[in-house]
Design a protein around this motif. Sequence first.
Motif, mmCIF file in Angstrom:
data_model
loop_
_atom_site.group_PDB
_atom_site.id
_atom_site.type_symbol
_atom_site.label_atom_id
_atom_site.label_comp_id
_atom_site.label_asym_id
_atom_site.label_seq_id
_atom_site.Cartn_x
_atom_site.Cartn_y
_atom_site.Cartn_z
ATOM 1 N N VAL A 213 31.302 41.601 25.030
ATOM 2 C CA VAL A 213 31.449 43.031 25.285
ATOM 3 C C VAL A 213 30.386 43.412 26.303
ATOM 4 N N LEU A 214 30.803 43.883 27.465
ATOM 5 C CA LEU A 214 29.889 44.190 28.563
ATOM 6 C C LEU A 214 29.494 45.658 28.502
ATOM 7 N N ILE A 215 28.183 45.895 28.434
ATOM 8 C CA ILE A 215 27.643 47.247 28.390
ATOM 9 C C ILE A 215 27.104 47.606 29.767
ATOM 10 N N ASP A 216 27.362 48.836 30.174
ATOM 11 C CA ASP A 216 26.913 49.350 31.468
ATOM 12 C C ASP A 216 27.429 48.485 32.615
ATOM 13 N N PRO A 217 28.737 48.275 32.720
ATOM 14 C CA PRO A 217 29.260 47.486 33.833
ATOM 15 C C PRO A 217 29.237 48.286 35.127
ATOM 16 N N ASP A 218 29.340 47.591 36.238
ATOM 17 C CA ASP A 218 29.426 48.274 37.518
ATOM 18 C C ASP A 218 30.819 48.881 37.663
ATOM 19 N N PRO A 219 30.929 50.182 37.935
ATOM 20 C CA PRO A 219 32.261 50.812 37.995
ATOM 21 C C PRO A 219 33.116 50.288 39.131
ATOM 22 N N ARG A 220 32.518 49.667 40.147
ATOM 23 C CA ARG A 220 33.283 49.156 41.276
ATOM 24 C C ARG A 220 33.533 47.651 41.178
ATOM 25 N N ASP A 221 33.204 47.084 40.056
ATOM 26 C CA ASP A 221 33.413 45.650 39.868
ATOM 27 C C ASP A 221 34.896 45.379 39.629
ATOM 28 N N ARG A 222 35.504 44.591 40.483
ATOM 29 C CA ARG A 222 36.915 44.243 40.352
ATOM 30 C C ARG A 222 37.110 42.752 40.083
ATOM 31 N N THR A 223 36.055 42.071 39.697
ATOM 32 C CA THR A 223 36.179 40.649 39.406
ATOM 33 C C THR A 223 36.784 40.431 38.024
ATOM 34 N N ASP A 224 37.330 39.240 37.818
ATOM 35 C CA ASP A 224 37.994 38.893 36.560
ATOM 36 C C ASP A 224 36.980 38.263 35.617
ATOM 37 N N GLY A 225 36.825 38.871 34.432
ATOM 38 C CA GLY A 225 35.878 38.327 33.461
ATOM 39 C C GLY A 225 36.476 37.317 32.517
#
Length: 506
Positions: free
Chosen positions: A448-460
């Motif tokens: 669970v990723l907290i405080d992600p970058d809102p412009r991140d479009r990479t696949d986790g």
Amino acid sequence: MTTSTTSESSASAPLLDLQSLVVAVRRRRRLWFSMALLGLLAGAAMAVLLPPPPTAVTKVLVAHQEDQPNDPGTLIRTDAALLQTTQIADQALRSLKSPEKPEDFMGEYAGVGLTNNLLQITVTGDSDTHAVARAKALADAFVADHVRRIREAANAEAKALLDQRDRLQGELAQVNKAIGDGAPQSGPKASADLESLFARRAELTSRISDFGQRAAEARIGTPQLIAGTQIVDAPRAVPHSLPRTAATDAAIGLVLGLVLGLAVAAVGAVVADRPVLRREIAANLGASVVAELPRRSGRLGRRRRIRAARERLTTSLARTVRSSAEPVSLLELGCARSTSVIALDLARALAAEGPVVVVDGLPGPQLARHRPKPGDPSVVGGDRAAAVPHEERRLGVGSVAPGTAWTDLQYLGTRTVLVVRAGHGSVAWLHTVARQLADQRIAVIGVVLIDPDPRDRTDGTLWDGLHTALRGHSERPARQNGTGRHRTERLPMRAARVPDSDQEAR
């Protein structure tokens, strides 16, 4: 079937990922915003606390004997350099009757060539009147020195030409004497000698006349040069506007602070090597990102979206815990408060089906000082985990931050969900977490990723192997059978495999 591995991907990755660098710098916008603001305030404060000294300016038209239309400015630069000499500074100080040393005075004025023949002199002083007087004295001293040098050069040239003329006149006198002495002689030889003497006399006469004319011209051009060198712009005080100076200095400080802040943020991001993108965190932990939650709440609309995301996460985790025959834990990295909130929401959702006990393994007081509300699950410390009855569902909450007792994590749960704050842990520490959890045989359900970058479009999601992707937690490809097709084997849940590079790091 995909044949690439995580270690191969890591080995082929570039040394500097520009996308990660840009994201890391953007996430540290508080730093470079603060640096820019600090530079703005510092520039404005310097304009107020350190105002510029009173300044006077004057312009001098300088005539040169060697002026050429294609001159690149060498002559005026020479004049500016001559202005910065102790001789001119001393002459100006003498006219002012000032006891100041020429060396000190030279640091308080400057000259710059505006054109090939226009010199601007800038002088500072204790007051506007003092600065104007110093500028006038300095300009007069420069003009006097320039005129003196022009006259000396013209006199030296004229004297050299006249000396040459006098030498030729002496030689002409000898030739005339020789002509007078050889007149009574006769014969072919005497006639030839006399003819050569007359030719020599004519040549000398012509050269003497030429040198005399050149000497006269050398003196004739001097008055024009002297008259052409003059002060064309009288010394005047430079007006000083405090608001304009403060605005200019503040703008300069803003730009410098912003550039410095961006540089510090970029260098810090490269040196710290803290993954921010989903794909980097998933690759380093060997587990897929299953959910994201913003760390801060903003406007009302965003709060609603965050609340909806928390509800979806709680529902998903509750479904996972119900389907698991083994105890599940939440392990945080850099977000203990968010993890405690997620744990309490999850425990409330599970409490509708039976008693739930939250085992607090966090090093901080996030859960220990929690004030229970009616209907909230009970919270016990890690030392009382063994006393929890088996019929009650346990939900462990712990930490994988530096200083963690790794052997105690398995008592919180043999299956875990990692709650990681983006950009908090370094690559080396994420590898350590993955390796330690694998050694303790704790299966990682997801991240669970907290405080992600809102412009991140990479696949986790990890797609390079079934052992790491969510779709492959319970199956793996086997060897081909006789028909050439792949057959699938069901396997129990196990911990994510750590890349080979991590084994070497151990």
